[in-house]
Design an enzyme around this catalytic site. Structure first.
Site, PDB file in Angstrom:
ATOM      1  N   CYS A 197      65.372  -5.518  38.845  1.00 61.01           N
ATOM      2  CA  CYS A 197      65.520  -6.331  38.477  1.00 61.01           C
ATOM      3  C   CYS A 197      65.223  -5.646  36.699  1.00 61.01           C
ATOM      4  CB  CYS A 197      64.616  -7.422  38.196  1.00 61.01           C
ATOM      5  SG  CYS A 197      65.122  -8.806  39.236  1.00 61.01           S
ATOM      6  N   ASP A 245      81.868 -17.985  48.656  1.00 62.33           N
ATOM      7  CA  ASP A 245      81.327 -16.872  47.817  1.00 62.33           C
ATOM      8  C   ASP A 245      82.959 -16.136  48.267  1.00 62.33           C
ATOM      9  OD1 ASP A 245      81.388 -13.562  47.762  1.00 62.33           O
ATOM     10  OD2 ASP A 245      79.489 -13.520  48.253  1.00 62.33           O
ATOM     11  N   THR A 296      74.669  -9.718  36.926  1.00 62.40           N
ATOM     12  CA  THR A 296      74.844  -9.357  36.021  1.00 62.40           C
ATOM     13  C   THR A 296      74.054  -8.059  35.661  1.00 62.40           C
ATOM     14  OG1 THR A 296      72.730 -11.479  35.266  1.00 62.40           O
ATOM     15  CG2 THR A 296      74.655 -12.492  35.605  1.00 62.40           C
ATOM     16  N   PHE A 343      50.695  -4.963  39.092  1.00 62.90           N
ATOM     17  CA  PHE A 343      51.230  -4.472  38.647  1.00 62.90           C
ATOM     18  C   PHE A 343      50.465  -3.074  38.298  1.00 62.90           C
ATOM     19  CE2 PHE A 343      54.190  -7.834  39.315  1.00 62.90           C
ATOM     20  CZ  PHE A 343      54.842  -6.775  39.630  1.00 62.90           C
ATOM     21  N   LEU A 344      49.505  -2.484  38.604  1.00 58.67           N
ATOM     22  CA  LEU A 344      48.482  -1.284  37.983  1.00 58.67           C
ATOM     23  C   LEU A 344      48.546  -0.727  38.735  1.00 58.67           C
ATOM     24  CD1 LEU A 344      45.673  -3.603  35.664  1.00 58.67           C
ATOM     25  CD2 LEU A 344      48.205  -2.515  35.165  1.00 58.67           C
ATOM     26  N   LYS A 365      60.716  -0.051  46.804  1.00 60.77           N
ATOM     27  CA  LYS A 365      59.090  -0.676  47.116  1.00 60.77           C
ATOM     28  C   LYS A 365      60.136  -0.445  48.700  1.00 60.77           C
ATOM     29  CE  LYS A 365      58.713  -5.407  46.390  1.00 60.77           C
ATOM     30  NZ  LYS A 365      58.504  -6.566  45.226  1.00 60.77           N
TER      31      LYS A 365
END
Length: 451
Positions: free
Chosen positions: A263, A30, A86, A252-253, A324
């Site tokens: 993301c 890095d 990115t 994911f409900l 989260k």
């Protein structure tokens, strides 16, 4: 095998630690000298459960090391993984590939003949071809193989996701690269993990398509939750009922204040920009992005409505700031929209998060940050649960009610049950369920017995 990871951010450090756990010898490189110094001192600047122990164990086993010296880091590498950021480009939403391309140019003359360069960063379709073009320009005639190997890591569960994944996707353009990648992931082959080998462009689309689809599921259940509130249904039961269908699945409900993180927001935008360039329409993805942006503002409007239509001069206690639980990541968190909207409406905000405070202090001005949940709710007009950290699941409700100026509990993650909150004396508002209060009838309907 000897592997090198370029970039020690979230994806890079998790990948490095897990590859070394497989038994490979991994060097992390890095340009951030301070970050490398922290790792070499045994400090992990990124919060991820279990990551510190994994790093320390493999450093002690001489399988994991850190350096700022790129030439030293790649001199014997059989594969080099590019794991740099990115981010969404300002103005147009395209993925900013400048860090990826800069890394490739720096690597080109340093990597050994026959080395495999692996895109671990999330990149748009066609990036592998652009990397190959850069290599051909910088080192014409040198054999370097390019691979696309997207990550599918959930923050808070990244180590488990890496060591026991649903699948591994590897895009290759040569048999030599395929053999190298098969050897790198051989420990997962032995566990019968599905390894999907495909071409690079397909692998690049898989990553974006997966995240876009999950984003669609989140936006969908949020809108179904709104319908449930209108017609008197319970979104938890609806989610369970449709999730039992194996074609849909139960992940994911969970309705809430909208998705965030590193993301989903940037990847859906990047996919839309890629589609525009290709003259392909992604109407569902565009609708998802629009719905999610409005969702976060709508949560602030709901808080204001619950407070009688005005929060002017009122203190609002906020529980949870990160996008989260089990992460310190504040990127695109709903709190970054909800809190400023409340402040614009005249509210004073007092907030607590178990891990997000250092980042939040830089991003949320004029917020009073406190050290625990009970300090956040003291003398507040309402408490708003924004992030479902485990410690918020078992609050002393009597203590919370006693500290609040008004017993108003707004649960944007459906952590509690309406009946329980009503019995505890709260006016309780959640997502996709009818409001509950101490004076309301909250008994469940009697079961219907078949004749």
């Amino acid at each position: 095998m000897r592997l090198t990871i370029i970039g020690t951010g979230y994806v890079g450090i998790v990948s490095a630690a897990c590859f070394s756990e497989f038994g490979h010898v991994v060097t992390c490189v890095d340009i951030d000298a301070n970050r490398i110094a922290e790792y070499n001192a045994g400090h992990v600047p990124i919060f991820e459960p279990g990551l510190g122990d994994l790093i320390n164990r493999n450093v002690k086993g001489d399988r994991l090391s850190f350096t700022t010296d790129l030439a030293e880091g790649v001199k014997d590498a059989e594969a080099v993984f590019i794991a740099v950021g990115t981010p969404s480009r300002r103005g147009d939403g395209h993925a900013d590939l400048s860090y990826v391309f800069a890394a490739v140019r720096d690597l080109a003359k340093l990597v050994p003949e026959g080395c495999v360069i692996v895109n671990k960063s999330t990149v748009p379709v066609g990036t592998a071809s652009e990397v190959e073009a850069i290599l051909a320009e910088v080192v014409p005639g040198k054999t370097v193989h390019v691979v696309s190997n997207p990550e599918f890591l959930r923050e808070g569960s990244a180590i488990e996701d890496f060591l026991r994944p649903d699948r591994v996707v590897v895009g290759v353009s040569s048999e030599s690269a395929r053999k190298v990648m098969a050897e790198i992931y051989r420990p997962l082959f032995l566990r019968e993990t599905p390894i999907l080998f495909t071409d690079c462009r397909t692998a690049e689309v898989i990553k974006y398509a997966a995240n876009a689809f999950l984003s669609v599921k989140i936006a969908f259940i949020n809108e179904i939750a709104d319908l449930c509130e209108t017609v008197g249904a319970d979104v938890k039961g609806v989610a369970k009922g449709i999730g039992m269908d194996r074609r849909i699945g139960n992940k994911f409900l969970n309705p809430g204040p909208g998705y965030g993180g590193s993301c989903f927001p940037k990847d859906t935008l990047a996919l839309l920009r890629t589609a525009e360039q290709a003259n392909a329409k992604l109407r569902i993805v565009q609708a998802t992005v629009d719905a999610n942006d409005d969702r976060k503002k709508e949560m602030a409007r709901r808080v204001i409505a619950a407070c009688g239509g005005s929060v002017e001069g009122k203190t609002i206690g906020i529980l949870g700031l990160t996008f989260k639980p089990n992460t310190d990541d504040m990127r695109d968190a709903p709190s970054l929209v909800v809190i400023p909207e409340l402040q614009k409406a005249g509210a004073k905000v007092r907030a607590y998060d178990p891990e997000g405070r250092p980042a939040a202090e830089k991003m949320l001005p004029d917020v009073e940050f406190v050290s625990n949940a009970y300090q956040a709710v003291e003398d507040a007009a309402a408490v708003v649960l924004l992030t479902e950290w485990n410690e918020f699941r078992a609050l002393n409700l009597d203590r919370v009610r006693g500290l609040l100026r008004n017993p108003l509990f707004i649960d944007l993650r459906n952590v509690y049950e309406p009946e329980d909150m009503a019995r505890a004396g709260f006016h309780y508002i959640s997502i996709g369920r009818s409001p509950a209060g101490p004076k309301e009838a909250v008994a469940r309907p009697a079961a219907v017995t078949a004749a």
